[in-house]
Motif scaffolding. Structure first.
Motif, mmCIF file in Angstrom:
data_model
loop_
_atom_site.group_PDB
_atom_site.id
_atom_site.type_symbol
_atom_site.label_atom_id
_atom_site.label_comp_id
_atom_site.label_asym_id
_atom_site.label_seq_id
_atom_site.Cartn_x
_atom_site.Cartn_y
_atom_site.Cartn_z
ATOM 1 N N LEU A 11 -31.672 62.383 93.078
ATOM 2 C CA LEU A 11 -31.767 63.561 91.937
ATOM 3 C C LEU A 11 -30.452 64.282 91.921
ATOM 4 O O LEU A 11 -29.652 64.376 92.784
ATOM 5 C CB LEU A 11 -32.686 64.583 92.856
ATOM 6 C CG LEU A 11 -34.150 63.892 92.962
ATOM 7 C CD1 LEU A 11 -34.817 64.857 93.675
ATOM 8 C CD2 LEU A 11 -34.946 63.485 91.711
ATOM 9 N N PRO A 12 -30.201 64.451 90.640
ATOM 10 C CA PRO A 12 -28.725 65.279 90.412
ATOM 11 C C PRO A 12 -28.793 66.541 90.980
ATOM 12 O O PRO A 12 -29.951 67.335 91.013
ATOM 13 C CB PRO A 12 -28.719 65.276 88.937
ATOM 14 C CG PRO A 12 -30.089 65.172 88.177
ATOM 15 C CD PRO A 12 -30.941 64.552 89.329
ATOM 16 N N PRO A 14 -28.109 70.373 90.451
ATOM 17 C CA PRO A 14 -28.076 71.336 89.155
ATOM 18 C C PRO A 14 -26.873 71.831 88.893
ATOM 19 O O PRO A 14 -26.198 72.410 89.940
ATOM 20 C CB PRO A 14 -29.272 72.356 89.717
ATOM 21 C CG PRO A 14 -29.869 71.948 91.139
ATOM 22 C CD PRO A 14 -28.946 70.815 91.476
ATOM 23 N N GLU A 21 -28.034 69.389 77.580
ATOM 24 C CA GLU A 21 -27.846 68.972 78.734
ATOM 25 C C GLU A 21 -29.279 69.354 79.363
ATOM 26 O O GLU A 21 -29.880 68.773 80.122
ATOM 27 C CB GLU A 21 -26.773 69.234 79.581
ATOM 28 C CG GLU A 21 -25.451 68.585 79.437
ATOM 29 C CD GLU A 21 -24.120 69.318 79.846
ATOM 30 O OE1 GLU A 21 -24.191 70.473 80.465
ATOM 31 O OE2 GLU A 21 -23.184 68.528 79.981
ATOM 32 N N ARG A 22 -29.635 70.841 79.053
ATOM 33 C CA ARG A 22 -30.608 71.395 79.895
ATOM 34 C C ARG A 22 -32.111 70.753 79.350
ATOM 35 O O ARG A 22 -32.817 70.425 80.007
ATOM 36 C CB ARG A 22 -30.704 72.918 79.630
ATOM 37 C CG ARG A 22 -32.054 73.632 80.126
ATOM 38 C CD ARG A 22 -32.533 75.005 79.601
ATOM 39 N NE ARG A 22 -32.509 74.761 78.146
ATOM 40 C CZ ARG A 22 -32.067 75.393 77.019
ATOM 41 N NH1 ARG A 22 -31.021 76.304 77.368
ATOM 42 N NH2 ARG A 22 -32.333 75.227 75.734
ATOM 43 N N ARG A 25 -32.228 67.408 80.743
ATOM 44 C CA ARG A 25 -33.133 67.494 82.186
ATOM 45 C C ARG A 25 -34.342 67.703 82.177
ATOM 46 O O ARG A 25 -35.174 67.145 82.860
ATOM 47 C CB ARG A 25 -31.931 68.309 82.704
ATOM 48 C CG ARG A 25 -32.377 68.442 84.385
ATOM 49 C CD ARG A 25 -31.544 67.598 85.287
ATOM 50 N NE ARG A 25 -32.127 67.758 86.572
ATOM 51 C CZ ARG A 25 -31.721 68.534 87.538
ATOM 52 N NH1 ARG A 25 -30.640 69.369 87.528
ATOM 53 N NH2 ARG A 25 -32.114 68.694 88.783
ATOM 54 N N GLU A 27 -36.565 67.240 80.190
ATOM 55 C CA GLU A 27 -37.293 66.010 79.453
ATOM 56 C C GLU A 27 -37.257 64.977 80.851
ATOM 57 O O GLU A 27 -38.578 64.324 81.044
ATOM 58 C CB GLU A 27 -36.722 65.243 78.480
ATOM 59 C CG GLU A 27 -36.939 66.024 77.212
ATOM 60 C CD GLU A 27 -38.232 66.404 76.826
ATOM 61 O OE1 GLU A 27 -39.095 65.403 76.960
ATOM 62 O OE2 GLU A 27 -38.393 67.546 76.183
ATOM 63 N N GLN A 28 -36.386 64.726 81.495
ATOM 64 C CA GLN A 28 -36.403 63.850 82.793
ATOM 65 C C GLN A 28 -37.494 64.607 83.681
ATOM 66 O O GLN A 28 -38.296 63.749 84.505
ATOM 67 C CB GLN A 28 -34.995 63.777 83.372
ATOM 68 C CG GLN A 28 -34.199 62.875 82.554
ATOM 69 C CD GLN A 28 -32.744 63.224 83.134
ATOM 70 O OE1 GLN A 28 -32.425 63.689 84.279
ATOM 71 N NE2 GLN A 28 -32.055 62.224 82.466
ATOM 72 N N ILE A 29 -37.382 65.837 84.135
ATOM 73 C CA ILE A 29 -38.371 66.411 84.802
ATOM 74 C C ILE A 29 -39.666 65.983 84.546
ATOM 75 O O ILE A 29 -40.696 65.856 85.322
ATOM 76 C CB ILE A 29 -38.108 67.894 85.103
ATOM 77 C CG1 ILE A 29 -36.647 67.869 85.820
ATOM 78 C CG2 ILE A 29 -38.837 68.490 86.024
ATOM 79 C CD1 ILE A 29 -35.785 69.240 85.882
#
Length: 191
Positions: A11-12, A14, A21-22, A25, A27-29
């Protein structure tokens, strides 16, 4: 559990970044949230189960556990509670972030509108000030022109429209007509 973490990847951390970028991110979540077992999830200690509350013997679906095996049962239970609540907390937080991001876009647009309006009003004020300066200069010009007009021989004051003696002076006659001069300091015939 290690296999699940390995499948999802690390997990990156934050960090603040651009809205692109937000959005990426989020969309990934969202994708991870939608791929997970349906919620809500619950815990019976360090084990995590699908459902609002764990009921032994029922067909509860086991999600995972957080038992570290190092003897800190309270920490294992806290980790399980955090993980179980993440199933409903994460979608709620994602929705909040999106709502606030949309609100931020709207506020930025409103600020831009207000700044444009302020610019227009400042231009109007500058224009009004310039017009007022020109008008004051013209008034001074006209007052100087009036002061330069020779006065009436009958009363010494500048010519006044409607005064019969001033009118006579303009015609070359120096007062003494039937109608009185309307100037208050006239030397004769005041009413």
């Amino acid at each position: 559990m290690a296999a699940a973490v390995a499948a999802v990847g690390a997990l990156p951390v934050p960090v603040a970044g651009s809205s692109l970028e937000r959005d990426a991110r989020l969309e990934q979540i969202d994708a991870r949230e939608k791929a997970a077992a349906e919620g809500p999830w619950c815990t019976d200690g360090w084990e995590i189960w699908q459902g609002a509350a764990y009921e032994p013997g029922l067909s509860a679906r086991w999600i995972g556990e957080t038992c570290t095996g190092v003897g800190d049962l309270a920490q294992d239970e806290a980790n399980a509670a955090f993980t179980a609540h993440a199933r409903t907390d994460v979608p709620w937080l994602v929705a909040q972030v999106r709502e606030l991001a949309a609100e931020k876009v709207g506020l930025r647009a409103r600020v831009a509108e207000l700044e444009a309006e302020r610019g227009e009003l400042n231009a109007m004020v500058r224009s009004s000030n310039a017009a007022a300066v020109k008008a004051r200069a013209r008034v001074a010009e006209l007052e100087a022109a009036v002061a330069a007009v020779p006065g009436c021989d009958a009363c010494g004051r500048p010519y006044v429209a409607g005064c019969p003696d001033c009118g006579a002076c303009e015609a070359g006659c120096y007062g003494g007509h039937d109608e009185p001069c309307i100037h208050p300091n006239a030397l004769w015939g005041t009413s």
